[in-house]
Enzyme design. Structure first.
Site, mmCIF file in Angstrom:
data_model
loop_
_atom_site.group_PDB
_atom_site.id
_atom_site.type_symbol
_atom_site.label_atom_id
_atom_site.label_comp_id
_atom_site.label_asym_id
_atom_site.label_seq_id
_atom_site.Cartn_x
_atom_site.Cartn_y
_atom_site.Cartn_z
ATOM 1 N N ASN A 233 0.655 -1.152 -0.055
ATOM 2 C CA ASN A 233 -0.040 -0.132 -0.012
ATOM 3 C C ASN A 233 0.711 1.166 -0.185
ATOM 4 O OD1 ASN A 233 -1.375 -2.002 2.292
ATOM 5 N ND2 ASN A 233 -2.370 -1.718 0.207
ATOM 6 N N ILE B 14 0.931 6.894 -0.588
ATOM 7 C CA ILE B 14 0.397 6.119 0.254
ATOM 8 C C ILE B 14 -1.295 5.653 -0.120
ATOM 9 C CG2 ILE B 14 -0.285 5.526 2.676
ATOM 10 C CD1 ILE B 14 2.019 7.730 3.124
ATOM 11 N N CYS B 15 -1.444 4.525 -0.029
ATOM 12 C CA CYS B 15 -2.925 3.941 -0.208
ATOM 13 C C CYS B 15 -3.493 3.927 1.277
ATOM 14 C CB CYS B 15 -3.054 3.154 -1.243
ATOM 15 S SG CYS B 15 -4.583 2.520 -1.498
ATOM 16 N N LEU B 16 -4.002 4.821 1.860
ATOM 17 C CA LEU B 16 -5.010 4.490 3.131
ATOM 18 C C LEU B 16 -5.893 5.151 3.053
ATOM 19 C CD1 LEU B 16 -4.484 3.600 6.115
ATOM 20 C CD2 LEU B 16 -3.606 5.836 6.605
#
Lengths: 180, 161
Positions: free
Chosen positions: A102, A109-111
């Site tokens: 992620n 960032i993939c959040l």
């Protein structure tokens, strides 16, 4: 919104708007940072610092996971809070190179909670705060790690094909890039 | 509750006991789930963060008239304005100092009842019964038309104080 007629007359509506927004952000952050520093007191995983004294909207977060694949690594994050906070989420970039499903190698960032326009309940909302962001980032190295919706496709595929290879690449990255 | 023990059994309208005295108790709460705006984190009864930020910068550009909120309390803006008003106006030559101050108070009292733009920071209730400042919610709805607390589609049930 820019009003051209007012612009011609020299009235900068945008500046007035931004002044108000910045004032709101400062007031919100003063309270949130107070809470956040209280929660992080004695926390061995997350450490928050402010690079420029008196500037609350630029933060530096250090995460040292004490469990999972990334144990032993030291990860640095740059957090910038936009003027439109808390209608928009903080902008976070990972400064440490990491092999993670992620987080890509450029530091994106993939959040879910950092997503500004989200159709589900997990995205950003003004009811969220900086404490949630910091805990979300810390959990990205443990239970929020998501191999099914990856940003770094290769890392996720490698994990699915051969867990040992993935793990050794993570250790290799820690050794090379995440030791301080 | 006291029960009347002396019952006249010979009477036709026989009652085993009668109520002599009772005390009624009532509890009340606001009809809202919480009294703080979850967006700007200020009390709903106060103005929102945005209006307060505008108000603190406001007087330098154009001074707002004194404000009395619907609850009847005089806001800070009103107090500042009263001070501004009192200093420059010269006292009438014929009057004594004591009569001057009383006439000032009368002027301030009459003008403070007039409505003003900064007193319009109201509360909005959604169908989901969650409440926010109308200003705060108006900003958020532009981005996402759902309640930030429960994620239901946002529909306004009521606007006001």
């Amino acid at each position: 919104m820019i009003n051209l007629q007012k612009r011609i007359k020299g009235v900068d509506e945008n500046k007035k708007y931004m002044d108000t927004r910045i004032c709101i952000r400062e007031k919100l952050l003063t309270e949130e940072v107070k809470d956040l520093e209280r929660t992080l007191m004695g926390d061995k995983v997350c450490r928050l610092t402010f690079p420029s004294p008196g500037v609350l909207h630029e933060m530096h977060l250090t995460i040292t996971p004490n469990d999972g694949f990334y144990k032993g690594g030291i990860y640095h994050f740059d957090i910038k809070v936009p003027a439109e906070y808390n209608n928009v989420p903080p902008v976070v970039k990972c400064l440490t190179r990491v092999w993670h499903p992620n987080i890509n190698e450029d530091g994106a960032i993939c959040l879910s909670l950092l997503r500004e326009n989200s159709l589900d309940a997990f995205g950003w909302r003004p009811t969220r705060n900086m404490t949630e962001v910091v805990h979300g980032l810390a959990s990205l190295f443990t239970d929020l790690m998501d191999f099914d919706d990856p940003l770094n496709q290769q890392a996720a595929e490698q994990y699915q094909q051969n867990r040992n290879n993935f793990e050794s690449k993570v250790r290799d990255y820690i050794y090379k890039y995440a030791r301080q | 509750m006291e029960v009347d023990q002396s019952i006249d059994e010979k009477k036709s309208d026989y009652r085993p006991f009668s109520l002599k005295r009772w005390n009624a108790c009532a509890v009340w709460t606001w009809d809202v789930e919480c009294d703080t705006c979850a967006i700007c984190r200020l009390q709903l009864m106060e103005e929102c963060l945005r209006c307060q930020a505008d108000a603190t910068k406001g007087p330098e550009r154009d001074p707002p008239p004194p404000v009395v909120t619907k609850a009847g309390r005089v806001t800070r803006v009103a107090n500042n304005h009263l001070i501004i008003n009192e200093t420059p106006s010269p006292p009438p030559p014929s009057s004594t100092p004591s009569s001057t101050s009383s006439s000032m108070a009368a002027t301030a009292g009459s003008s403070s009842t007039s409505p003003s733009a900064s007193g319009e920071c109201v509360v909005v209730w959604g169908d989901c019964s969650h409440s926010f400042h109308n200003c705060c919610m108006a900003q958020w709805v532009k981005q996402n038309a759902r309640c930030p607390l429960c994620q239901q589609d946002w529909a306004v049930a009521r606007v006001g104080k």
